[in-house]
Design a protein around this motif. Structure first.
Motif, PDB file in Angstrom:
ATOM      1  N   GLN A 123     -31.376  28.765 -44.607  1.00 47.08           N
ATOM      2  CA  GLN A 123     -30.151  29.574 -44.656  1.00 47.08           C
ATOM      3  C   GLN A 123     -29.631  29.717 -43.217  1.00 47.08           C
ATOM      4  O   GLN A 123     -29.761  30.749 -42.594  1.00 47.08           O
ATOM      5  CB  GLN A 123     -30.460  30.934 -45.277  1.00 47.08           C
ATOM      6  CG  GLN A 123     -29.256  31.660 -45.811  1.00 47.08           C
ATOM      7  CD  GLN A 123     -28.751  31.055 -47.103  1.00 47.08           C
ATOM      8  OE1 GLN A 123     -29.447  30.291 -47.754  1.00 47.08           O
ATOM      9  NE2 GLN A 123     -27.519  31.368 -47.463  1.00 47.08           N
TER      10      GLN A 123
ATOM     11  N   GLY B  61     -26.528  29.560 -42.037  1.00 48.31           N
ATOM     12  CA  GLY B  61     -25.239  30.164 -41.770  1.00 48.31           C
ATOM     13  C   GLY B  61     -24.150  29.119 -41.543  1.00 48.31           C
ATOM     14  O   GLY B  61     -22.976  29.453 -41.473  1.00 48.31           O
ATOM     15  N   PHE B  62     -24.538  27.822 -41.416  1.00 48.67           N
ATOM     16  CA  PHE B  62     -23.533  26.777 -41.241  1.00 48.67           C
ATOM     17  C   PHE B  62     -23.077  26.280 -42.598  1.00 48.67           C
ATOM     18  O   PHE B  62     -23.884  25.874 -43.431  1.00 48.67           O
ATOM     19  CB  PHE B  62     -24.098  25.597 -40.435  1.00 48.67           C
ATOM     20  CG  PHE B  62     -24.386  25.965 -39.018  1.00 48.67           C
ATOM     21  CD1 PHE B  62     -23.341  26.367 -38.173  1.00 48.67           C
ATOM     22  CD2 PHE B  62     -25.663  25.912 -38.514  1.00 48.67           C
ATOM     23  CE1 PHE B  62     -23.606  26.711 -36.858  1.00 48.67           C
ATOM     24  CE2 PHE B  62     -25.925  26.258 -37.211  1.00 48.67           C
ATOM     25  CZ  PHE B  62     -24.906  26.658 -36.366  1.00 48.67           C
ATOM     26  N   VAL B  63     -21.763  26.306 -42.801  1.00 48.91           N
ATOM     27  CA  VAL B  63     -21.254  25.931 -44.105  1.00 48.91           C
ATOM     28  C   VAL B  63     -21.519  24.457 -44.372  1.00 48.91           C
ATOM     29  O   VAL B  63     -21.704  24.041 -45.502  1.00 48.91           O
ATOM     30  CB  VAL B  63     -19.764  26.307 -44.212  1.00 48.91           C
ATOM     31  CG1 VAL B  63     -18.913  25.379 -43.382  1.00 48.91           C
ATOM     32  CG2 VAL B  63     -19.305  26.317 -45.663  1.00 48.91           C
TER      33      VAL B  63
ATOM     34  N   TYR C 294     -24.857  24.161 -45.879  1.00 52.83           N
ATOM     35  CA  TYR C 294     -24.824  24.636 -47.270  1.00 52.83           C
ATOM     36  C   TYR C 294     -24.286  23.533 -48.173  1.00 52.83           C
ATOM     37  O   TYR C 294     -24.829  23.249 -49.251  1.00 52.83           O
ATOM     38  CB  TYR C 294     -23.920  25.860 -47.403  1.00 52.83           C
ATOM     39  CG  TYR C 294     -24.436  27.115 -46.726  1.00 52.83           C
ATOM     40  CD1 TYR C 294     -25.671  27.141 -46.104  1.00 52.83           C
ATOM     41  CD2 TYR C 294     -23.675  28.269 -46.741  1.00 52.83           C
ATOM     42  CE1 TYR C 294     -26.119  28.292 -45.486  1.00 52.83           C
ATOM     43  CE2 TYR C 294     -24.118  29.426 -46.137  1.00 52.83           C
ATOM     44  CZ  TYR C 294     -25.343  29.434 -45.505  1.00 52.83           C
ATOM     45  OH  TYR C 294     -25.773  30.576 -44.899  1.00 52.83           O
ATOM     46  N   ALA C 295     -23.179  22.931 -47.740  1.00 51.73           N
ATOM     47  CA  ALA C 295     -22.554  21.889 -48.559  1.00 51.73           C
ATOM     48  C   ALA C 295     -23.511  20.724 -48.736  1.00 51.73           C
ATOM     49  O   ALA C 295     -23.607  20.135 -49.816  1.00 51.73           O
ATOM     50  CB  ALA C 295     -21.254  21.428 -47.902  1.00 51.73           C
TER      51      ALA C 295
ATOM     52  N   MET D 298     -26.005  21.559 -51.335  1.00 48.01           N
ATOM     53  CA  MET D 298     -25.420  21.398 -52.663  1.00 48.01           C
ATOM     54  C   MET D 298     -25.370  19.937 -53.058  1.00 48.01           C
ATOM     55  O   MET D 298     -25.740  19.564 -54.182  1.00 48.01           O
ATOM     56  CB  MET D 298     -23.993  21.967 -52.682  1.00 48.01           C
ATOM     57  CG  MET D 298     -23.944  23.459 -52.881  1.00 48.01           C
ATOM     58  SD  MET D 298     -22.253  24.061 -52.847  1.00 48.01           S
ATOM     59  CE  MET D 298     -21.579  23.280 -54.290  1.00 48.01           C
ATOM     60  N   LEU D 299     -24.902  19.137 -52.129  1.00 46.52           N
ATOM     61  CA  LEU D 299     -24.755  17.706 -52.427  1.00 46.52           C
ATOM     62  C   LEU D 299     -26.124  17.108 -52.740  1.00 46.52           C
ATOM     63  O   LEU D 299     -26.274  16.351 -53.711  1.00 46.52           O
ATOM     64  CB  LEU D 299     -24.126  16.980 -51.237  1.00 46.52           C
ATOM     65  CG  LEU D 299     -23.721  15.531 -51.510  1.00 46.52           C
ATOM     66  CD1 LEU D 299     -22.655  15.487 -52.593  1.00 46.52           C
ATOM     67  CD2 LEU D 299     -23.232  14.866 -50.248  1.00 46.52           C
TER      68      LEU D 299
END
Lengths: 516, 651
Positions: free
Chosen positions: B625, B627-629, B632-633, B636-637
């Motif tokens: 976690q 904090g960098f979007v 995160y993406a 998800m990918l």
């Protein structure tokens, strides 16, 4: 193609609740434009309350009996959609009461005085000194509620996508409107928006693949196509199912599509967080239930393993991550992830009792969550919210009522008997045991273990609040009547649903049959 | 000399007295419990202000219960023989699956006898306490507890099932605990209360298991089902239930081997000792055995054990009573011994049940009277209890002296007084039977009579007579006020005449339907009755004479002489505390320490390691976690790819 245009039949009574909320939202926008700033807050609050109540009355009085497909099959009014819409409206009502809180004085409201102003700029300061408020939050929330209500009742994938966007976009904006820690709030909004768009793209892509497979976006037609099984286009089905479900799982915060949850929950104004946690979850699960039980159940053996893995992962990661959290809102975010996993266990039973179990769980969780986040707004350090757990030490001695109420919420989250958390977990896990086969039983075992881990975390908070010495400058402020009512309703239902779950469970059971 | 009665179960005809629905005064029987319970609730919730009005209210409630009890009794006397036992259904208490427990009351000859004893003696003691506790800063609380006790004791005797009896049983235990520790500021009093409570737990546990066994055996625990079904139950089950009931009775009635608490219970205020630890609560064990006569009739082994326990306690109590210098503890030992008589009688079966109850009633009067007398003496002597510091009090405490004297004559079985009527019947019954039993039990009871005469005379002479006053210098004895002496006088009248009255009104025959299936058969003892009576009288006279020589004629040393080994053993209750310590407490503590250690090392250690593991995993996962979007993406990918890949591979 030379197809003659026929106007679709619209059963206005069936969709009346949606129309009422749309109208309320539009009136709210007009209020924003024409009513004097000083009285806007009260007018908006009145419009919001009247809208939700009117929609609830219309829903329960008229639309409840208007079961059927309308608007050319785009909207389905059946047991689950009526039940979930009613619950969403209740949650919206409670959340609105919390959002409308204006403490005045040094204790800040939840919302920034001017969302458009650069954080820390002169413009923001002058807006603050003028006493402005972000009253547009109320119509934004109403628009989001429209999206949620449509989401649980949409009969085809395109309507579902539109609903998804209608519910999401206002939430992105609302997330960025926190008064304190503006930059964090705006960052959270941006992250939420980017990742939300990302997942919407998956959903849309999946919908396109399913259209390619079935020749229709209609959920019922897709079900028929799966039943007919055309081997030629079989390759489109499974990726389509997976991508559509992933888009929805993002909304409930299932692992590994959960990364946005803690950041958005932490950055958003706390009342909005409560609303997001309770209402978004119920809307997204409504869509998942409809898709999984109506549209895609034909080949569920193919995609079920993936969902089982996701459910297990969601429970484990959500529970384990709560252990190291130091911020109350982030902790509740991870807790909501774990709860999403528990609800997925009910979904995976593929039985009508699974639908009622999941719906009952969502009701219980939502009321407790709204009360919990409302309580978080009350704990203050020098006027702003004290969300760091270390600041909550000794709160039970200084503010026993607030700490006690929060402890009840935590006990419910932990699933302690005589709270709604216990009956909800029972309602969710029982169908998985009786209908979910070996996988269901294993999921329940994992769920119980994950509950044990989260229970440890919740009890640690209770210990912190009641048995540790803390600095005396963190106190709970006294809220207005509105917030008090919202918290009281949430707590009473938390206890009541734990002691007498019968009526609501019965209602959920009777509403569990999807219209195909 | 031919024994008619044998111990063989087959020849015992068990008849459970049929009941009719309560009517008339008996339909108000619930008020017997409700009145004192209400009083207790009001007084205990009333806080400090209850010190003013609480004592009066408690008296009103207690006398009210007595009045109602008397009305029920009078009405019952007017009823035909087969309509005397009345059942009063109150409400369905709880249900669980196939069994249900109803709360109801059984008003019959046995329970109404107890109601009269409890409410009459209880009310007298309420009155006495008005004087005794007058200057206590907490007297409101005291009277609240007293009313609570009355309510619980009446629940116990009026219950129509063992479950409801258990409620009363625990209730009197609680009241007893609260009253023993009434002056809880003194830590030795508080620990005496704890001791009484803990020892009683052992008995209560037996009762709970016994009730559970009834549910298993009969599917219910109400009297009518259990007693009615006893004839069809296997003997081993009845024996087991009987022994468990005996265990319960031993706890509550301070019988061997659970007798150790009664002496310490004397820490409570003296009216409490009179009411709870002499007249009523401690006799609940006898009530339980007699009430369960249908079970014991068919379980001769259990009954024999009851008799043996009674015989042991009878002698044990007598020996302890001879050695104690504390007037209250000597009386407590005597209570133990007298209840031993009752238990022995109850264990004899149909020949003894009614006499056990008979002796219980007369004992309730004369022992309560003597306790109140002891309280009066303490009142006069600055709360001293050491009899070696008394002597020649007869001149100063006139009323106390003659009332106590009648109690003394009653308990030693002086012909004509209450105790003689009841105790001689027990001795005669003990001589009934065949083989070794009548000789052993008969001689024990007869010996007990002699010992009783000795230790009670010792107590009486040391306190009221003797060659000199051995008072400490600061005491100025004075007679107690009328509010205290009048109850003593009334009880003294009971000591004098109750036995004769109950015999005259044929109480045993009246009680027989409950205990003996309606008819009281006469059995011939192995020794002629006149012989028994004469021998008993001679032994009694000998006991009195020896006591007279030692404690009236001779000087009583102020400091107790060392005494023989037997005396020393008796002074320490035959090392009961040490035995308990060595046999139960020690091993238990060792086990507990070991378990705590194991818990620390194995269970907690495991839990700690598990907890550390989870926390460690959490710390690792937390790094994801960022904090960098973008990350995160990417997560998800990766998830999407993993899901799609997995599905593709699987299908």
């Amino acid at each position: 193609m030379n197809q003659e245009f026929t106007m679709v039949e619209i059963n206005y009574w069936a969709i009346a609740p949606l129309l009422v909320v749309v109208a309320g939202a539009l009136i709210g926008v007009l209020v924003e434009a024409f009513v004097a700033r000083a009285s806007r807050h009260n007018v908006q609050l009145g419009v919001g309350l009247v809208t939700y109540l009117a929609a609830l009355v219309v829903l329960l009085a008229k639309s409840r009996t208007e079961h059927g497909l309308t608007m050319g099959g785009s909207v389905v009014i059946d047991g689950p959609s009526v039940f979930l819409m009613a619950v969403i409206l209740c949650f919206a009502l409670l959340s609105l009461l919390v959002m409308a809180e204006r403490f005045g004085g040094p204790a800040a409201d939840a919302f920034t005085p001017m969302g458009a102003a650069t954080p820390g700029s002169d413009l923001e300061r002058s807006a603050e000194s003028a006493g402005w408020g972000t009253t547009e939050a109320v119509p934004l929330m109403m628009i989001s509620v429209v999206g949620m209500m449509l989401f649980v009742s949409s009969g085809d994938l395109l309507t579902m996508f539109v609903a998804l966007e209608v519910l999401s976009l206002p939430l992105y904006v609302l997330t960025g409107l926190a008064r304190r820690r503006r930059l964090l709030s705006q960052e959270a909004a941006l992250k939420y928006f980017l990742l939300g768009s990302f997942s919407s793209a998956f959903f849309l892509f999946g919908a396109a693949l399913l259209y390619g497979y079935a020749g229709s976006v209609d959920i019922a037609r897709i079900a028929l196509a799966i039943g007919a099984a055309s081997p030629v286009l079989d390759g489109l089905l499974l990726p389509g199912v997976a991508l559509v479900l992933i888009g929805l799982l993002f909304k409930v915060g299932a692992v590994p599509f959960h990364a946005w949850t803690p950041d958005a929950y932490q950055g958003a104004p706390t009342p909005v967080t409560g609303f997001m946690a309770a209402a978004t979850k119920i809307a997204a699960f409504g869509a998942i239930l409809r898709l999984a039980y109506v549209g895609l159940s034909g080949n569920r053996w193919d995609w079920e393993p993936a969902l089982i893995a996701i459910a297990a992962l969601t429970m484990v990661i959500g529970a384990v991550m709560t252990v190291t959290q130091t911020d109350v809102k982030r902790l509740l975010a991870y807790s909501s992830i774990a709860h999403a996993g528990f609800i997925l266990v009910a979904v995976m039973s593929f039985d009508v009792t699974g639908v009622s179990g999941a719906m009952f769980y969502l009701v219980c969780y939502g009321f407790t969550t709204i009360a919990a986040f409302a309580l978080v707004t009350l704990v203050r350090h020098e006027g702003s919210e004290a969300t760091d757990l270390s600041q909550w030490a000794g709160l039970g001695r200084r503010s026993p009522v607030v700490a006690g109420a929060f402890a009840i919420c935590l006990l419910a989250f932990a699933g302690i008997p005589l709270t709604s958390g216990f009956t909800a977990k029972f309602a969710a896990f029982a169908p998985a045991i009786s209908h979910g086969g070996a996988a269901g039983a294993w999921l329940v075992v994992i769920g119980v273990l994950a509950s044990a881990v989260t229970a440890y975390v919740y009890f640690r908070i209770i210990v912190t609040m009641f048995f540790e010495e803390g600095a005396g400058d963190v106190v709970a402020i006294t809220p207005s009547t509105l917030t008090t009512i919202a918290i009281a309703i949430g707590l009473v239902l938390t206890i009541l649903l734990g002691v007498l779950p019968g009526p609501v469970l019965e209602a959920a059971t009777q509403s569990a049959q999807f219209l195909r | 000399m031919t024994p008619v009665y044998t111990l063989a179960a087959a020849q015992v005809v068990t008849e459970v007295q049929p009941t009719v629905d309560a009517s008339g005064a008996a339909s108000w029987a619930w008020l017997l419990v409700a009145l004192p319970l209400l009083g207790a609730a009001i007084i205990l919730l009333g806080g400090r202000s209850a010190n003013r009005w609480g004592p009066t209210l408690a008296n009103v409630m207690s006398w009210g219960a007595f009045g109602l009890g008397a009305a029920i009794l009078i009405e019952m006397l007017g009823r035909a023989g087969d309509e005397r036992a009345q059942s009063l259904h109150l409400w369905q208490w709880f249900t669980g699956g196939s069994f249900e427990v109803n709360a109801g009351m059984l008003v019959d000859q046995l329970s109404i006898s107890f109601v009269m004893l409890v409410t009459f003696v209880g009310s007298l003691i309420h009155v006495y306490s008005l004087g005794y506790m007058e200057h206590d800063p907490d007297k409101g609380r005291f009277f609240g507890y007293l009313n609570l006790f009355i309510a619980a004791m009446l629940t116990l005797v009026l219950a129509d099932s063992y479950v409801l009896l258990f409620l009363g049983w625990e209730g009197v235990g609680l009241a007893s605990y609260l009253l023993i520790g009434f002056w809880y500021q003194r830590s030795d009093y508080a620990s005496a209360a704890n001791k009484a409570f803990i020892v009683n737990r052992v008995g209560d546990m037996a009762l709970a298991i016994g009730i559970a066994m009834m549910f298993v055996t009969f599917g219910s625990a109400d009297y009518s089902t259990v007693h009615g079904g006893a004839a069809g139950a296997p003997e081993w089950a009845l024996t087991a239930i009987g022994l468990l009931l005996l265990g319960a009775a031993c706890g509550k009635s301070a019988q061997f081997p659970l007798q150790s608490w009664l002496g310490d219970a004397m820490a409570g205020p003296t009216p409490v000792s009179a009411l709870i630890h002499a007249a009523t609560m401690v006799t609940a064990g006898v009530y339980l055995i007699v009430r369960s006569n249908a079970i014991f009739d068919l379980a001769p082994t259990a009954r024999l054990v009851v008799t043996i326990v009674g015989a042991i306690t009878l002698l044990l109590g007598a020996f302890i009573g001879m050695a104690k210098d504390d007037i209250k503890k000597a009386l407590a030992a005597s209570t133990m011994s007298q209840i031993g008589y009752m238990m022995l009688a109850a264990g004899l079966g149909p020949v003894g049940y009614v006499f056990a109850i008979f002796h219980l009633l007369t004992h309730g009067f004369f022992k309560a009277g003597m306790f109140l007398g002891a309280g009066s003496v303490m009142h006069a002597m600055n709360d001293q209890v050491n009899m070696r510091r008394f002597g020649r009090l007869s001149g100063v405490l006139k009323h106390t002296w003659w009332t106590f004297g009648l109690g003394w004559l009653a308990i030693i079985g002086f012909p004509g007084l209450s105790g003689w009527w009841s105790k001689d019947k027990i001795i005669e019954a003990a001589f009934v039977g065949e083989g070794w039993q009548p000789w052993v039990f008969g001689l024990v009871t007869m010996l007990g009579a002699g010992l009783t005469a000795f230790y009670m005379s010792r107590l009486f002479f040391m306190t009221f007579h003797g060659s000199g006053k051995r008072w400490t210098e600061d005491v100025h004895p004075h007679e107690s006020p009328l509010v205290m002496t009048v109850p003593m006088m009334i009880l003294a009248v009971g000591s004098l005449a109750l036995g004769a009255i109950l015999t005259a009104v044929k109480f045993p025959e009246w009680l027989a339907p409950v205990t003996n299936g309606g008819h009281l058969e006469h059995h011939e003892p192995v020794l002629a009755i006149p012989a028994i009576q004469i021998l008993t009288f001679v032994l009694m006279a000998a006991g009195v004479f020896v006591a007279w020589r030692l404690y009236w004629k001779a000087d009583v040393p102020v400091v107790a002489p060392e005494g023989s080994a037997l005396t020393q053993a008796a002074r320490t209750d035959f090392y009961q505390d040490d035995v308990n310590e060595a046999v139960f407490v020690g091993p238990l503590m060792t086990t507990a320490t070991g378990l705590v250690e194991a818990d620390d090392q194995i269970v907690d250690g495991g839990a700690r390691n598990l907890g550390d593991g989870v926390a460690g995993l959490s710390r690792v996962l937390r790094r994801a976690q960022t904090g960098f979007v973008r990350s995160y993406a990417l997560t998800m990918l990766a998830g999407v790819v993993a899901v799609l890949g997995a599905l593709w591979v699987m299908n």
